[in-house]
Design a protein around this motif. Structure first.
Motif, PDB file in Angstrom:
ATOM      1  N   PHE A   1      11.407 -10.131 -47.280  1.00 43.62           N
ATOM      2  CA  PHE A   1      12.177  -9.011 -47.847  1.00 43.62           C
ATOM      3  C   PHE A   1      12.681  -9.367 -49.247  1.00 43.62           C
ATOM      4  O   PHE A   1      12.593  -8.547 -50.183  1.00 43.62           O
TER       5      PHE A   1
ATOM      6  N   ALA B   1      10.038  -5.687 -56.535  1.00 38.80           N
ATOM      7  CA  ALA B   1      10.338  -4.283 -56.834  1.00 38.80           C
ATOM      8  C   ALA B   1      11.316  -4.166 -58.005  1.00 38.80           C
ATOM      9  O   ALA B   1      11.205  -3.268 -58.837  1.00 38.80           O
ATOM     10  N   VAL B   2      12.250  -5.103 -58.111  1.00 36.32           N
ATOM     11  CA  VAL B   2      13.268  -4.988 -59.150  1.00 36.32           C
ATOM     12  C   VAL B   2      12.780  -5.529 -60.496  1.00 36.32           C
ATOM     13  O   VAL B   2      13.051  -4.947 -61.541  1.00 36.32           O
ATOM     14  N   THR B   3      12.015  -6.589 -60.464  1.00 34.20           N
ATOM     15  CA  THR B   3      11.683  -7.248 -61.727  1.00 34.20           C
ATOM     16  C   THR B   3      10.417  -6.702 -62.374  1.00 34.20           C
ATOM     17  O   THR B   3      10.324  -6.698 -63.593  1.00 34.20           O
ATOM     18  N   ARG B   4       9.468  -6.245 -61.603  1.00 29.99           N
ATOM     19  CA  ARG B   4       8.190  -5.814 -62.183  1.00 29.99           C
ATOM     20  C   ARG B   4       8.349  -4.521 -62.959  1.00 29.99           C
ATOM     21  O   ARG B   4       9.158  -3.666 -62.599  1.00 29.99           O
ATOM     22  N   ARG B   5       7.573  -4.405 -64.025  1.00 32.01           N
ATOM     23  CA  ARG B   5       7.641  -3.162 -64.802  1.00 32.01           C
ATOM     24  C   ARG B   5       6.517  -2.206 -64.449  1.00 32.01           C
ATOM     25  O   ARG B   5       6.599  -1.035 -64.702  1.00 32.01           O
TER      26      ARG B   5
ATOM     27  N   VAL C   1       5.547  -2.555 -58.392  1.00 29.95           N
ATOM     28  CA  VAL C   1       6.792  -2.155 -57.738  1.00 29.95           C
ATOM     29  C   VAL C   1       6.488  -1.580 -56.356  1.00 29.95           C
ATOM     30  O   VAL C   1       7.155  -1.896 -55.370  1.00 29.95           O
TER      31      VAL C   1
ATOM     32  N   VAL D   1       9.360   5.547 -68.211  1.00 30.67           N
ATOM     33  CA  VAL D   1       9.445   6.757 -67.376  1.00 30.67           C
ATOM     34  C   VAL D   1      10.881   6.866 -66.877  1.00 30.67           C
ATOM     35  O   VAL D   1      11.214   6.400 -65.797  1.00 30.67           O
ATOM     36  N   LYS D   2      11.727   7.412 -67.707  1.00 30.66           N
ATOM     37  CA  LYS D   2      13.128   7.482 -67.275  1.00 30.66           C
ATOM     38  C   LYS D   2      13.721   8.875 -67.476  1.00 30.66           C
ATOM     39  O   LYS D   2      14.917   9.079 -67.423  1.00 30.66           O
TER      40      LYS D   2
ATOM     41  N   LEU E   1       7.440   1.418 -66.044  1.00 33.16           N
ATOM     42  CA  LEU E   1       8.561   2.190 -65.518  1.00 33.16           C
ATOM     43  C   LEU E   1       9.713   2.328 -66.513  1.00 33.16           C
ATOM     44  O   LEU E   1      10.481   3.278 -66.441  1.00 33.16           O
ATOM     45  N   ASP E   2       9.798   1.412 -67.442  1.00 35.81           N
ATOM     46  CA  ASP E   2      10.880   1.521 -68.437  1.00 35.81           C
ATOM     47  C   ASP E   2      10.722   2.765 -69.311  1.00 35.81           C
ATOM     48  O   ASP E   2      11.696   3.306 -69.830  1.00 35.81           O
TER      49      ASP E   2
ATOM     50  N   PHE F   1      11.830  -7.494 -52.588  1.00 35.54           N
ATOM     51  CA  PHE F   1      12.906  -6.909 -53.392  1.00 35.54           C
ATOM     52  C   PHE F   1      12.838  -7.401 -54.838  1.00 35.54           C
ATOM     53  O   PHE F   1      12.933  -6.604 -55.775  1.00 35.54           O
TER      54      PHE F   1
END
Lengths: 103, 704
Positions: free
Chosen positions: A15, A22-26, A31, A98-99, A95-96, A19
């Protein structure tokens, strides 16, 4: 350390890895993979609690995980479709960038 | 009830609609305007004839009278009625106003043909006719007053029709303000009458109207106010309205100035109809004027009101007639003549009753309209020249106008037997002769008649006889108008006869100026019988009665003296040049100066009334500036001070609190909105951290 504790430890590690991914990858797909890992850690927990429970012959945890995996497959399909749609639209999967909810 | 009584309102309503349609029509539709105005008058004339015929044939059974009223305005528990009355007085006035009005409208088509405000003119004329007819049919002093004021308004509008002329604008103002003084009296009388009788209806079917016996007796019984019987005071106040409208001394000053308006207006409003409205008013409220009087030798009552009316009338008659002798403006002579004739009518009402005054009103309306329209034709023919000294010899150039003008002049002068003016004026003089109070009005009337014959002869001699002096004036004084500058054009500027649209109404009016006299001769007093509903018969022997015959001979002698004197002084020896002194001026320069300047009445008013008025205005101005002004200023400063206080409280107490609160909210919102980055991973991270923190907290808590 009992087998249950070992299972739970592996599951917690899994987990945590998910986690962190999911949090660190861009990248959106990475993710998504992280999320799948966290889901599978939860599945592992369910299996472990069933296998070492007082009534393992009832197959409850097994059935539960089967449904959960089917749901995860569907979820991955939807998630990938969304990512492709976003990529087509924004020409990126970072993802950065796409906000904004506004398209 | 006869249908015409119910539909009497149509007669004033038709010209009112015509005026309305002309007013809203934007297109310059001259033909439409003239057709509407004349058509409405023609229809009105036909209806008036119906009304007239309904009132005929009631001799010997008292005066015919039918009324139609309904509720109009409610105030408190009382209703103000509106309604109309049909009696001989109304009917004869209706016929006169619509007929004369129609002829004058037709004449105006020719006279105003070149005026660019032709439509406005007809709109006002139609509106005037509507107001005047309203005055005539009203069965209620209130409706009467409303119509009366419409008439006053249109009079103002039409006198000032050429408002770009300062003199016309001033004359309009003068007319309006002067008549307003009289109207104030009428209004007060009206209010008082209402207070006394509780109604303003003249007549009602139940005999409760303010001119009927019951109400009049109530007023007679009322206690006197300041030495006046109430009924007398009310009568005199109402008479004041008539004084203003009918140009009686001392409120006559506006009428001659009113000649600044277009000539058809002078004819219609300021000679034939409107100025007669005052006389009509007195005739209408005659029961009020005559109640409680001592019945004199000839069945005519004598009261204070009627005595005042007689004196005012007699003084006006002689006063204006003497001024007319020394005037040089063709219309001004006629204007003063009108004032004088109105004086005769008032005198006739005072000494002889309704029939005597009204008979002169009707005959005068026709021949004075004729004279004014004739003078309009002369002015039109002489290229807008109004000075009689610059005319002369027009007989040759304008034969039709001359013929009809001569008829009008003889009627006005009272030429015996064949002209209406003789019979009507003779009746007034006859009644004045029999008046028990005093003989002076009779003598004044006779002198006035002498003057009338004299100044009319003077005018006709100057205008129509001798040789034309217009050219001589132009060559002597260069030119009178810019467009007359070339000497070669003089021939085209000879006086010319007016077109048929102007002469035909004149001829019709001339016919009536002759014929109308025969309905009121002593031998066949049809008019008297018609108005009073009394029996009469054709009796030529009455003509030969000593009193009547002697008076007729005397008045004929007076007229012939006047005519002869006028002809001797002005006709036989014509003035040669424009600048030449008047014969009277050469003989009696002082008197002539006095008359020429109208007894300096305007100057006296200027020095007294107007100066007083100006002083009062200054006083009011002073009071306004310093007393009321400072009070207002004080209130202003108090208000401003309070406003300051409010503002300070608002700014430094109320707003400050709100502002702080708002600022805090806005900053809080701004801070929170920073969290909302839109980055999903950030949210996830926070969730993760929060989850870890939660778990640590739970475990730690369990242990504790």
């Amino acid at each position: 350390m009992s087998p249950l504790q070992a299972c739970l430890l592996i599951s917690a590690l899994l987990f945590a890895i998910g986690f962190a991914g999911a949090v660190t990858r861009r990248h959106a797909i990475l993710v998504l993979i992280g999320i799948e890992l966290m889901l599978n850690a939860a599945n592992l927990n369910l299996i472990a609690f069933w296998r070492f429970s007082p009534h393992p012959e009832a197959l409850t945890g097994f059935i539960f995980v089967l449904f959960s995996m089917a749901m995860a497959g569907a979820e991955a399909a939807v998630g990938l479709a969304l990512i492709i749609a976003i990529y087509r639209h924004k020409k990126t999967s970072n993802l950065d960038e796409v906000k904004e909810l506004k398209g | 009830m006869i249908w015409i009584v119910k539909n009497l309102w149509l007669i004033p309503a038709l010209p009112l609609f015509a005026a309305g349609i002309i007013a809203v029509n934007k297109q310059p539709a001259r033909k439409l305007a003239a057709t509407l105005a004349i058509g409405s008058m023609a229809l009105g004339f036909l209806l008036s004839l119906c009304a007239f015929s309904a009132t005929l044939g009631h001799h010997g059974e008292g005066a015919f009278r039918e009324v139609f009223s309904f509720n109009w305005i409610q105030f408190g528990g009382q209703w103000m009625d509106i309604g109309w009355v049909l009696d001989p007085l109304t009917a004869i006035m209706l016929v006169m106003v619509t007929f004369v009005g129609m002829l004058i409208f037709i004449f105006s088509v020719g006279y105003m043909a070149h005026d660019e405000n032709f439509m406005r003119f007809f709109c006002f004329l139609a509106l005037f006719a509507s107001g005047m007819l309203g005055v005539v049919i009203a069965n209620n002093l209130f409706l009467f007053f409303v119509s009366w004021e419409i008439v006053g308004l249109t009079s103002y509008l039409l006198i000032g029709f050429w408002y770009h002329k300062p003199s016309a604008a001033a004359a309009a103002k003068k007319a309006f303000i002067t008549t307003r003084i009289g109207d104030l009296g009428l209004l007060l009388g009206m209010v008082w009458l209402y207070a006394q009788t509780g109604t303003l209806n003249f007549y009602t079917p139940e005999h409760t109207g303010c001119l009927e016996t019951a109400a009049l007796n109530t007023m007679l019984a009322a206690p006197p106010v300041a030495g006046f019987a109430v009924v007398t005071a009310i009568g005199l106040l109402i008479f004041l309205g008539a004084v203003g409208k009918s140009g009686q001394v001392p409120l006559h000053v506006w009428l001659p100035d009113a000649m600044e308006g277009p000539t058809p207006v002078s004819a219609l409003i300021h000679a034939a109809t409107m100025v007669a409205a005052g006389v009509f008013l007195v005739a209408r409220v005659y029961p009020l004027m005559s109640i409680g009087g001592i019945i004199g030798a000839h069945g005519v009552p004598v009261t204070t009101s009627l005595t005042v009316i007689t004196w005012v009338g007699a003084i006006t008659a002689i006063f204006a007639a003497s001024i007319a002798v020394a005037q040089n403006d063709i219309k001004r002579i006629l204007a003063y003549s009108t004032v004088s004739q109105l004086g005769y009518m008032m005198m006739g009402l005072g000494v002889g009753g309704v029939a005597v005054g009204m008979f002169h009103l009707i005959t005068h309306a026709f021949f004075k309209a004729l004279l004014f329209l004739g003078s309009g034709s002369v002015i039109h023919g002489c290229h807008e020249e109004q000075d009689v000294r610059k005319m002369g010899g027009l007989k040759k150039y304008m034969p039709v106008t001359f013929a009809v003008y001569a008829v009008g002049m003889l009627a006005l002068a009272g030429f015996p037997l064949f002209f209406s003016g003789f019979w009507s004026k003779d009746e007034i003089l006859h009644s004045a002769h029999n008046w028990p109070v005093s003989h002076i009005p009779f003598l004044l009337g006779c002198t006035g008649a002498l003057f009338t014959a004299f100044y009319m002869t003077r005018q006709v001699a100057l205008v129509f006889f001798g040789s034309y002096r217009g050219h001589e004036d132009r060559s002597a004084h260069g030119h009178t108008a810019p467009d007359h500058s070339h000497s070669s054009e003089f021939h085209s500027h000879d006086p010319h006869e007016s077109p048929a649209v102007m002469t035909v109404p004149l001829i019709i009016l001339a016919g009536f100026a002759i014929l109308l006299g025969f309905v009121g001769t002593p031998a066949w007093p049809w008019f008297d019988g018609y108005l009073t509903g009394e029996e009469f018969k054709l009796d030529f022997s009455k003509l030969a009665e000593p009193g009547t015959l002697g008076l007729m001979v005397a008045s004929a002698a007076i007229v012939f003296t006047g005519l002869g004197l006028g002809w001797f002084l002005y006709g036989k020896r014509q003035r040669k040049t424009v600048a030449e002194k008047d014969v009277l001026e050469a003989a009696q320069p002082f008197i002539y100066k006095l008359l020429e300047n109208k007894y300096f009445i305007d100057e006296i008013y200027e020095a007294t009334v107007i100066r007083f008025n100006a002083f009062a205005a200054r006083l009011c101005d002073f009071a306004d500036q310093w007393i009321f002004g400072s009070a207002v200023l004080l209130v202003k400063y108090v208000t401003v001070g309070l406003a300051w206080l409010y503002r300070l409280t608002d700014e430094y107490f109320v707003n400050l609190g709100f502002d702080t609160g708002c600022e805090a909210l806005r900053e809080g919102g701004g801070g929170l909105s920073k969290l909302h980055t839109g980055r999903v991973q950030t949210y996830l991270r926070i969730i993760g951290v929060a989850l870890v923190a939660l778990i640590i907290f739970l475990i730690w808590g369990r242990k504790a």
